[in-house]
Scaffold this motif. Structure first.
Motif, PDB file in Angstrom:
ATOM      1  N   GLU A   1      23.156 -42.560  13.891  1.00  0.00           N
ATOM      2  CA  GLU A   1      23.652 -41.233  14.183  1.00  0.00           C
ATOM      3  C   GLU A   1      24.007 -40.498  12.905  1.00  0.00           C
ATOM      4  OE1 GLU A   1      27.484 -41.351  16.266  1.00  0.00           O
ATOM      5  OE2 GLU A   1      27.365 -43.498  16.063  1.00  0.00           O
ATOM      6  N   GLU A   2      24.074 -39.156  13.026  1.00  0.00           N
ATOM      7  CA  GLU A   2      24.365 -38.310  11.882  1.00  0.00           C
ATOM      8  C   GLU A   2      25.857 -38.144  11.685  1.00  0.00           C
ATOM      9  OE1 GLU A   2      21.938 -36.779   9.823  1.00  0.00           O
ATOM     10  OE2 GLU A   2      20.921 -38.381  10.836  1.00  0.00           O
ATOM     11  N   THR A   3      26.280 -37.717  10.508  1.00  0.00           N
ATOM     12  CA  THR A   3      27.688 -37.534  10.222  1.00  0.00           C
ATOM     13  C   THR A   3      27.941 -36.155   9.648  1.00  0.00           C
ATOM     14  OG1 THR A   3      27.734 -38.165   7.889  1.00  0.00           O
ATOM     15  CG2 THR A   3      27.700 -39.926   9.490  1.00  0.00           C
ATOM     16  N   PRO A   4      29.144 -35.628   9.879  1.00  0.00           N
ATOM     17  CA  PRO A   4      29.500 -34.384   9.214  1.00  0.00           C
ATOM     18  C   PRO A   4      29.806 -34.632   7.749  1.00  0.00           C
ATOM     19  CG  PRO A   4      31.339 -35.192  10.500  1.00  0.00           C
ATOM     20  CD  PRO A   4      30.174 -36.105  10.775  1.00  0.00           C
ATOM     21  N   TYR A   5      29.871 -33.551   6.977  1.00  0.00           N
ATOM     22  CA  TYR A   5      30.203 -33.657   5.564  1.00  0.00           C
ATOM     23  C   TYR A   5      31.590 -34.240   5.363  1.00  0.00           C
ATOM     24  CZ  TYR A   5      26.374 -30.534   4.202  1.00  0.00           C
ATOM     25  OH  TYR A   5      25.166 -29.974   3.987  1.00  0.00           O
ATOM     26  N   VAL A   6      31.744 -35.013   4.276  1.00  0.00           N
ATOM     27  CA  VAL A   6      33.072 -35.371   3.812  1.00  0.00           C
ATOM     28  C   VAL A   6      33.710 -34.137   3.181  1.00  0.00           C
ATOM     29  CG1 VAL A   6      34.343 -36.753   2.143  1.00  0.00           C
ATOM     30  CG2 VAL A   6      32.510 -37.791   3.449  1.00  0.00           C
TER      31      VAL A   6
ATOM     32  N   ASP B   1       3.467 -30.876   9.313  1.00  0.00           N
ATOM     33  CA  ASP B   1       2.940 -30.111  10.443  1.00  0.00           C
ATOM     34  C   ASP B   1       3.965 -29.077  10.880  1.00  0.00           C
ATOM     35  OD1 ASP B   1       0.652 -31.840  10.623  1.00  0.00           O
ATOM     36  OD2 ASP B   1       1.931 -33.304  11.649  1.00  0.00           O
ATOM     37  N   LYS B   2       3.516 -28.150  11.711  1.00  0.00           N
ATOM     38  CA  LYS B   2       4.467 -27.263  12.368  1.00  0.00           C
ATOM     39  C   LYS B   2       5.281 -28.091  13.361  1.00  0.00           C
ATOM     40  CE  LYS B   2       1.975 -22.911  11.846  1.00  0.00           C
ATOM     41  NZ  LYS B   2       1.485 -21.685  12.523  1.00  0.00           N
ATOM     42  N   VAL B   3       6.549 -27.785  13.456  1.00  0.00           N
ATOM     43  CA  VAL B   3       7.451 -28.664  14.197  1.00  0.00           C
ATOM     44  C   VAL B   3       8.127 -27.936  15.354  1.00  0.00           C
ATOM     45  CG1 VAL B   3       7.921 -30.181  12.233  1.00  0.00           C
ATOM     46  CG2 VAL B   3       9.304 -28.118  12.556  1.00  0.00           C
ATOM     47  N   PRO B   4       8.568 -28.693  16.366  1.00  0.00           N
ATOM     48  CA  PRO B   4       9.400 -28.097  17.421  1.00  0.00           C
ATOM     49  C   PRO B   4      10.713 -27.626  16.818  1.00  0.00           C
ATOM     50  CG  PRO B   4       8.613 -30.283  18.035  1.00  0.00           C
ATOM     51  CD  PRO B   4       8.333 -30.129  16.583  1.00  0.00           C
ATOM     52  N   VAL B   5      11.378 -26.709  17.495  1.00  0.00           N
ATOM     53  CA  VAL B   5      12.660 -26.205  17.011  1.00  0.00           C
ATOM     54  C   VAL B   5      13.619 -26.031  18.173  1.00  0.00           C
ATOM     55  CG1 VAL B   5      12.039 -23.755  17.202  1.00  0.00           C
ATOM     56  CG2 VAL B   5      13.766 -24.469  15.532  1.00  0.00           C
ATOM     57  N   VAL B   6      14.893 -26.270  17.908  1.00  0.00           N
ATOM     58  CA  VAL B   6      15.958 -26.020  18.879  1.00  0.00           C
ATOM     59  C   VAL B   6      16.892 -24.983  18.273  1.00  0.00           C
ATOM     60  CG1 VAL B   6      17.837 -26.999  20.226  1.00  0.00           C
ATOM     61  CG2 VAL B   6      15.808 -28.382  19.744  1.00  0.00           C
TER      62      VAL B   6
ATOM     63  N   LYS C   1      14.726 -36.845  13.465  1.00  0.00           N
ATOM     64  CA  LYS C   1      13.771 -37.211  14.512  1.00  0.00           C
ATOM     65  C   LYS C   1      12.571 -36.263  14.542  1.00  0.00           C
ATOM     66  CE  LYS C   1      17.510 -39.225  17.164  1.00  0.00           C
ATOM     67  NZ  LYS C   1      17.114 -40.590  16.766  1.00  0.00           N
ATOM     68  N   GLY C   2      12.414 -35.479  13.485  1.00  0.00           N
ATOM     69  CA  GLY C   2      11.239 -34.633  13.364  1.00  0.00           C
ATOM     70  C   GLY C   2      11.328 -33.306  14.083  1.00  0.00           C
ATOM     71  N   ILE C   3      12.538 -32.879  14.429  1.00  0.00           N
ATOM     72  CA  ILE C   3      12.720 -31.622  15.167  1.00  0.00           C
ATOM     73  C   ILE C   3      13.575 -30.671  14.334  1.00  0.00           C
ATOM     74  CG2 ILE C   3      13.678 -30.565  17.256  1.00  0.00           C
ATOM     75  CD1 ILE C   3      13.115 -33.237  18.675  1.00  0.00           C
ATOM     76  N   ALA C   4      13.104 -29.450  14.152  1.00  0.00           N
ATOM     77  CA  ALA C   4      13.840 -28.444  13.397  1.00  0.00           C
ATOM     78  C   ALA C   4      14.933 -27.829  14.261  1.00  0.00           C
ATOM     79  CB  ALA C   4      12.893 -27.351  12.905  1.00  0.00           C
TER      80      ALA C   4
ATOM     81  N   ILE D   1      24.334 -32.108  15.303  1.00  0.00           N
ATOM     82  CA  ILE D   1      23.116 -32.079  16.120  1.00  0.00           C
ATOM     83  C   ILE D   1      21.917 -31.669  15.275  1.00  0.00           C
ATOM     84  CG2 ILE D   1      21.986 -30.920  18.058  1.00  0.00           C
ATOM     85  CD1 ILE D   1      24.743 -30.786  19.418  1.00  0.00           C
ATOM     86  N   ALA D   2      22.107 -30.682  14.409  1.00  0.00           N
ATOM     87  CA  ALA D   2      21.000 -30.213  13.561  1.00  0.00           C
ATOM     88  C   ALA D   2      20.447 -31.345  12.704  1.00  0.00           C
ATOM     89  CB  ALA D   2      21.482 -29.057  12.679  1.00  0.00           C
ATOM     90  N   TYR D   3      21.333 -32.104  12.070  1.00  0.00           N
ATOM     91  CA  TYR D   3      20.877 -33.167  11.190  1.00  0.00           C
ATOM     92  C   TYR D   3      20.330 -34.352  11.988  1.00  0.00           C
ATOM     93  CZ  TYR D   3      23.207 -30.630   7.405  1.00  0.00           C
ATOM     94  OH  TYR D   3      23.584 -29.684   6.497  1.00  0.00           O
TER      95      TYR D   3
END
Length: 455
Positions: free
Chosen positions: A41-46, A228-233, A266-269, A259-261
């Motif tokens: 999982e991703e983490t927020p900045y310190v 490649d061109k990627v999916p985006v949320v 996982k290859g999604i922008a 969520i962004a990171y």
């Protein structure tokens, strides 16, 4: 040589010496603090830093970052690898010594150790450095060092250095690495434009301005480097008073950035941006309504990302959280032909109308039943934290009533996660958000699965 240069030079020498003394016997050290989840999982900045991301190059392979081409590696490259090893070994002093005074004033060795243990806790079988990515910006440089543990789990240690080579930001991410036996094959397949196995993508984050004057909103487009061109949320934070990261609580948790990171790995922008009520709080008209505070900027965001050359325009998804999820059908009504699917985090099925504006285009009228009666084929994913005291499980169940019989609809609830999909402290009020945490990786996994499975 000025004072800062002397300190940096001495710190560099200290790190170099400590590497030789501390490396033996440290590589298999087991972290004792418990992690927040047993999957990557991703983490927020310190701590936050500045600098526009431009490009990055990776050096891959166990210890390849140092052994591969040490003579041609930059000073920051070598320093970052050494600091990463020391962090893994629990030696935080050299890192603290090389921080800017501003960052060092906020961070003790004990606090840095606690932050690391909070992300890497439970990982065993340290195997060495996997990759190094250097990203050069106008006023700073980011170096991301990925280290490998057993079972193909890795930790990405991210440094941002200022132009005097002092650390101005530092944060950690847990990632998944390709298996060692498949490493060569995976690299060859990626070079050929194929995607095999479970790959953690390098990514860059660039500034992205949403909207038009007088309300241009600062945003960030996070794009994985797939070739490649990627999916985006497109991420809509909970309320019109929040920044692009959805920062909440005294701990400064950043669910939208998490969520962004997580998706980038996982290859999604993703695109996220400051809400108008946050960036222009002092200049908004007193009678600003939903159109001004949400809908207009959301429509701008859809149109702008639709025309971005990095994005697969057939795979644009909207993600609304809380209040934004409640009002997401209003966006879908306007832009349904450009949207591949919608994701609602802690949303309520509501009907709303604002028809008091003189300008007709600002008047809003929508009902969640629109998703049943007029748009029943768009893929829809509804997620809920079972420990959410703001949007309760009764609201979550109400979606099933409103959308009963609707195809292309998925539901997922998560035990012990609060309104922001972070592990709850057990409190039933806003103080629950004051405890440091991050969005659980299972949430990112589910969102990524939904986006990759939707047609």
């Amino acid at each position: 040589m000025n004072r800062k240069s002397i300190i940096r030079f001495l710190a560099f020498l200290l790190v170099f010496c400590l590497i030789g003394c501390g490396e033996q016997g440290k590589e298999d050290k087991e972290m004792t603090a418990s992690g927040t989840a047993d999957v990557p999982e991703e983490t927020p900045y310190v701590a936050e830093g500045q600098g526009e991301s431009v490009s990055g190059e990776a050096v891959t392979g166990i210890e390849g970052a140092i052994a591969g081409d040490e003579e041609n590696s930059s000073e920051l490259h070598l320093m970052s690898c050494q600091f990463a090893k020391q962090i893994v070994a629990g030696l935080m002093g050299p890192v603290i010594e090389t921080m800017t005074p501003e960052l060092a004033a906020q961070m003790t060795e004990e606090q840095l150790q606690k932050s690391w243990d909070g992300e890497a806790g439970g990982l065993t079988g340290y195997q060495g450095i996997e990759t190094v990515v250097e990203t050069v910006g106008a006023e700073s440089e980011r170096v991301s060092v990925s280290v490998r543990y057993a079972n193909n789990i890795g930790m990405k240690i991210n440094f941002t250095f200022n132009n005097e080579n002092f650390i101005e930001a530092l944060w950690f991410e847990r990632i998944t690495l390709p298996s060692l036996q498949d490493n060569t094959e995976t690299k060859q397949d990626n070079a050929a434009g194929k995607k095999t196995g479970q790959v953690s993508y390098d990514y860059e984050e660039v500034e992205f301005v949403v909207g038009r004057k007088p309300y241009e909103l600062k945003g960030a487009l996070t794009v994985p480097k797939t070739g490649d061109k990627v999916p985006v949320v497109i991420l809509f934070s909970e309320s019109h008073t929040l920044d692009m990261d959805g920062t909440v609580g005294q701990a400064g948790n950043t669910p939208m950035r998490d969520i962004a990171y997580g998706l980038a790995n996982k290859g999604i922008a993703s695109l996220r941006y400051n809400r108008r009520g946050y960036q222009y709080a002092s200049s908004l008209p007193a009678n600003a309504g939903t159109y001004d505070l949400f809908l207009q900027d959301a429509l701008y965001a859809v149109d702008q990302i639709y025309n971005d050359r990095r994005i697969d325009r057939k795979k644009i998804y909207l993600l609304g959280h809380g209040w934004s999820a409640d009002y997401l059908p209003a966006v879908l009504q306007k832009k349904e032909k450009r949207i591949a699917g919608a994701i609602m985090l802690a949303g309520k099925p509501i009907a709303a109308a604002e028809v008091y504006y003189a300008q007709k285009e600002k008047n809003i009228r929508f009902d969640a039943k629109y998703l049943m009666d007029k748009n029943s084929t768009m893929p829809l994913f509804i997620l809920q934290g079972e420990a959410d005291f703001e949007t309760g499980m009764d609201d979550y169940k109400q979606w099933r009533t409103v959308l009963k019989g609707r195809a292309h609809t998925e539901y997922r609830s998560f035990k012990k996660l609060n309104h922001h999909f972070i592990a709850t402290s057990g409190k039933k009020d806003a103080t629950d958000y004051d405890v440091e945490g991050k969005v659980n990786s299972s949430v990112m996994n589910e969102i990524a699965r939904f986006c990759n499975s939707s047609k």
